[in-house]
Design an enzyme around this catalytic site. Structure first.
Site, PDB file in Angstrom:
ATOM      1  N   LYS A  45      -2.241  -1.657  -3.596  1.00 57.97           N
ATOM      2  CA  LYS A  45      -3.092  -0.469  -3.596  1.00 57.97           C
ATOM      3  C   LYS A  45      -2.222   0.771  -3.705  1.00 57.97           C
ATOM      4  CE  LYS A  45      -6.489   1.982  -0.712  1.00 57.97           C
ATOM      5  NZ  LYS A  45      -7.211   2.025   0.569  1.00 57.97           N
ATOM      6  N   LYS A  72       0.857  -1.185   0.000  1.00 53.39           N
ATOM      7  CA  LYS A  72       0.000   0.000   0.000  1.00 53.39           C
ATOM      8  C   LYS A  72       0.895   1.237   0.000  1.00 53.39           C
ATOM      9  CE  LYS A  72      -3.695   2.343   2.560  1.00 53.39           C
ATOM     10  NZ  LYS A  72      -4.554   2.308   3.775  1.00 53.39           N
TER      11      LYS A  72
END
Length: 336
Positions: A260, A208
Site C-alpha cells: 500500500k 505500507k
C-alpha cells in the site's frame, strides 16, 4: 485516395514473427489475455461512522460515503450482489482518547458495523476489519505515545491484540493490522488463537509507505493526526525494505500480505508477489481514486478505460486481491 510509394519491401526484411496476429479482434484479445481480473478479487473499503443519521458523501472521495450501521448493511448487500470478494470496514467514533480504547469496545462503532454487515450478508462476503488505532486516538497516530510524543511500538501491540479479538467476536472473518508496528502479526495471531479464533485470518499491511496519496482518506475518517507517520510507515524511497517487512510478516504467520499504495509501488508489489507463498493484496488508495475521478470529471480521461487499466496493472504486477473504492462498479465491467 492516397497513393502509396512504389517501393516494395525487401524480402529479407519481411517479418518472420507477427505478434499483431493475436490482436486482430476483440475475441482474440480476450482469449490470449495474460492478466484476467475477476470481481471476486476485489475488497471494498468502507467507513462506518458514529453520530450520523444517514449516509453522507465524503467531500475528498466523491461517490464514497460515511455510513451508519443501517446504510452499511445495504452497501454490503450491494457488494455481495456484485460478486466482489470482501468488504473492509473502518470505524469512526465520536469519542477518542490517548490509547483509542473505543477500538475494542464491543459496542463501539466499528464492532457494531462488523456485526451489522455479518447480519446482512453472512458468509457471502469476506468481512474484514481494519485493525489500527489511528481513527480512535485523539492524537491520530496508530498507537500509544511515549511521554515525549513518540509512538511506542511495544506498548501498542497488546492494544492491537485486544482490538483484533474484539473484531473477531463481532463477526470479522479477517483482521487487517495496518499500523506498521514491529511484531504486530505474531502478537495478534497469538491472541486470536488463545481466544479460540484460529480460523480468523490476518491480512498484513506488510509494505505500507508513508505516502502523500493517503490524503483524501483522512477526510473520510475525520482524522485527528498531529504530525506525520514517517517513523513507522516506510520511506517511499525504499524498495528492498518492502521485502524485508513482508518476510517478517510471513514468518510471524500472516495469511495474506499487502502493498500500500498500489499504483506507484508496482515494483514493490512485483517483488513481493514473486516470493510470497500466500496471496498478495494491493490497496488502490484514496489519492489514486481521487485523481482518477478528478481527471474524469474534467473530461481529461476516459473514466471507465482508465479505471479498468489501473486495476489491471495492479493485477498484472502480481496482486491476487485488490482493495479499491471502485470495487462494486468495476466488478460489473470486468464481469461483462
Amino acid at each position: 485516395m492516397t497513393k502509396f510509394p512504389a517501393r516494395t519491401l525487401n524480402p529479407a526484411l519481411v517479418p518472420l514473427e507477427r505478434p499483431r496476429r493475436l490482436r486482430t479482434t476483440a475475441a482474440m484479445r480476450r482469449m490470449v489475455a495474460e492478466t484476467r481480473v475477476h470481481p471476486s478479487q476485489f475488497i471494498l473499503p468502507v467507513f462506518v461512522v458514529e453520530g450520523i443519521d444517514e449516509a453522507c458523501e465524503i467531500s475528498t472521495l466523491p461517490g464514497q460515503y460515511q455510513h451508519t450501521t443501517e446504510s452499511i448493511k445495504k452497501l454490503a448487500e450491494q457488494a455481495a450482489e456484485a460478486g466482489i470478494g470482501g468488504i473492509d470496514l473502518f470505524g469512526v467514533p465520536t469519542r477518542k482518547d490517548e490509547i483509542g480504547s473505543e477500538a475494542w469496545n464491543p459496542e463501539g462503532i466499528l464492532n457494531r458495523g462488523i456485526a451489522a454487515v455479518r447480519e446482512a450478508v453472512g458468509d457471502d462476503l469476506v468481512i474484514c476489519a481494519d485493525t489500527c488505532l489511528d481513527e480512535f486516538t485523539d492524537h491520530g497516530h496508530c498507537g500509544a505515545l511515549t511521554p515525549d510524543g513518540r509512538v511506542d511500538n511495544d506498548a501498542t501491540l497488546p492494544l492491537y491484540a485486544e482490538m483484533a479479538v474484539s473484531q473477531a467476536r463481532s463477526g470479522a472473518q479477517m483482521v487487517s493490522p495496518s499500523g506498521m508496528m514491529d511484531g504486530q502479526i505474531a502478537v495478534i495471531r497469538d491472541a486470536l488463537d488463545s481466544e479460540g479464533f484460529t480460523d480468523v485470518s490476518i491480512l498484513a499491511y506488510s509494505a505500507k509507505y508513508a505516502s502523500a496519496f493517503f490524503g483524501p482518506f483522512r477526510g473520510a475518517v475525520n482524522s485527528s493526526l498531529k504530525g506525520d507517520r514517517k517513523t513507522y510507515q516506510q520511506d517511499p524511497a525504499n524498495r528492498r525494505e518492502g521485502m524485508r517487512e513482508t518476510l517478517l510478516d510471513l514468518a510471524e504467520g500472516a495469511d495474506l500480505v499487502m502493498v500500500k499504495p498500489a499504483s506507484h509501488y508496482l515494483d514493490v508489489l512485483s517483488d513481493v508477489a514473486e516470493i510470497s507463498p500466500v496471496p498478495v493484496a494491493a490497496y488502490q488508495v484514496s489519492g489514486e481514486y481521487a485523481m482518477l475521478e478528478a481527471a474524469a470529471a474534467n473530461g481529461w480521461i476516459d473514466r471507465r478505460r482508465c479505471i479498468t487499466e489501473s486495476l489491471t496493472s495492479i493485477a498484472r504486477a502480481g496482486a491476487d486481491v485488490i482493495l479499491s473504492y471502485f470495487s462494486i462498479e468495476a466488478a460489473g465491467w470486468f464481469r461483462d
